[in-house]
Design a protein around this motif. Structure first.
Motif, short mmCIF file in Angstrom:
data_model
loop_
_atom_site.label_atom_id
_atom_site.label_comp_id
_atom_site.label_asym_id
_atom_site.label_seq_id
_atom_site.Cartn_x
_atom_site.Cartn_y
_atom_site.Cartn_z
N ARG A 281 0.87 -1.17 0.00
CA ARG A 281 0.00 0.00 0.00
C ARG A 281 0.91 1.22 0.00
O ARG A 281 1.67 1.44 0.94
CB ARG A 281 -0.90 0.01 1.22
N CYS A 282 0.85 1.99 -1.05
CA CYS A 282 1.74 3.14 -1.20
C CYS A 282 0.98 4.44 -0.94
O CYS A 282 -0.24 4.50 -1.06
CB CYS A 282 2.33 3.18 -2.61
N GLY A 283 1.75 5.48 -0.63
CA GLY A 283 1.17 6.81 -0.52
C GLY A 283 0.82 7.34 -1.90
O GLY A 283 1.13 6.74 -2.92
N ASP A 284 0.17 8.46 -1.94
CA ASP A 284 -0.25 9.08 -3.19
C ASP A 284 0.87 9.97 -3.72
O ASP A 284 0.91 11.17 -3.43
CB ASP A 284 -1.54 9.87 -2.95
N PHE A 285 1.80 9.38 -4.48
CA PHE A 285 2.93 10.15 -5.00
C PHE A 285 2.47 11.23 -5.97
O PHE A 285 2.99 12.34 -5.98
CB PHE A 285 3.97 9.23 -5.65
N GLY A 286 1.47 10.92 -6.78
CA GLY A 286 0.91 11.93 -7.69
C GLY A 286 0.35 13.12 -6.93
O GLY A 286 0.50 14.26 -7.35
N GLY A 287 -0.28 12.84 -5.80
CA GLY A 287 -0.80 13.92 -4.96
C GLY A 287 0.32 14.77 -4.40
O GLY A 287 0.20 16.01 -4.32
N LEU A 288 1.43 14.13 -4.01
CA LEU A 288 2.59 14.88 -3.51
C LEU A 288 3.18 15.77 -4.61
O LEU A 288 3.50 16.93 -4.37
CB LEU A 288 3.65 13.91 -2.98
N LEU A 289 3.26 15.22 -5.83
CA LEU A 289 3.75 16.04 -6.96
C LEU A 289 2.85 17.24 -7.19
O LEU A 289 3.33 18.36 -7.39
CB LEU A 289 3.81 15.20 -8.24
N GLY A 290 1.54 17.02 -7.15
CA GLY A 290 0.60 18.12 -7.34
C GLY A 290 0.71 19.16 -6.24
O GLY A 290 0.68 20.37 -6.51
#
Length: 167
Positions: A96-105
């Motif tokens: 289960r990973c964090g939301d890397f796309g959300g971090l980029l945004g």
């Protein structure tokens, strides 16, 4: 363009992106002939650019510290495989990973615009910026700049708080 010193603007970076940068440095080092040979010549750990080796060493140390301090406790099971005498690790475990796309945004909406970094992020001439850190001697050599008179390579920086605490 100058930055208003009264504005709430901070020159920082998210640690995850520094770690990705360091991983990329190791990746490129693994393919020396493609990425570094054009600038440094054939691989030779004794004759290559000193700043490259300092940077590589820094990145290995940063990744080591991060892995040790943020130890992942996921369990890797082992399975029996045809042709293997011993159980083989099954790396296809569900994660289960964090939301890397959300971090980029999130970062994109808050980063300092490139033109401000290039044109405006200059050290204030009046010295009103808190603690100033000594630059490593290798940086002077790499930039072809003379080391300032009275430079103390091992000078202590008071109240330095950004070292990992897991060592």
């Amino acid at each position: 363009m100058n930055i208003d010193p009264t504005s709430e603007l901070y020159f920082t970076q998210i640690n995850a992106f520094h770690k990705l940068h360091c991983l990329n440095v190791l990746r490129k080092h693994s393919y020396w002939d493609v990425y570094f040979e054009p600038n440094y010549g054939p691989y030779d750990s004794h004759n290559s650019h000193e700043l490259h080796w300092k940077h590589l060493s820094h990145c290995i140390d940063m990744l080591y510290q991060n892995l040790k301090c943020n130890a992942n406790t996921d369990i890797i099971t082992s399975v029996w495989m045809v042709g293997q005498e011993y159980p083989y690790p099954d790396f296809a475990i569900e994660k289960r990973c964090g939301d890397f796309g959300g971090l980029l945004g999130w970062r994109h909406g808050r980063e300092v615009p490139k033109e401000l970094v290039d044109e405006g992020m200059k050290m204030p001439e009046n010295g009103d910026f808190g603690t100033i850190y000594p630059a490593p001697l290798e940086l002077y050599a790499a930039k072809g700049v003379e080391v300032p008179e009275g430079y103390l390579q091992d000078q202590e920086v008071p109240n330095r708080k950004h070292w990992y605490s897991c060592w």
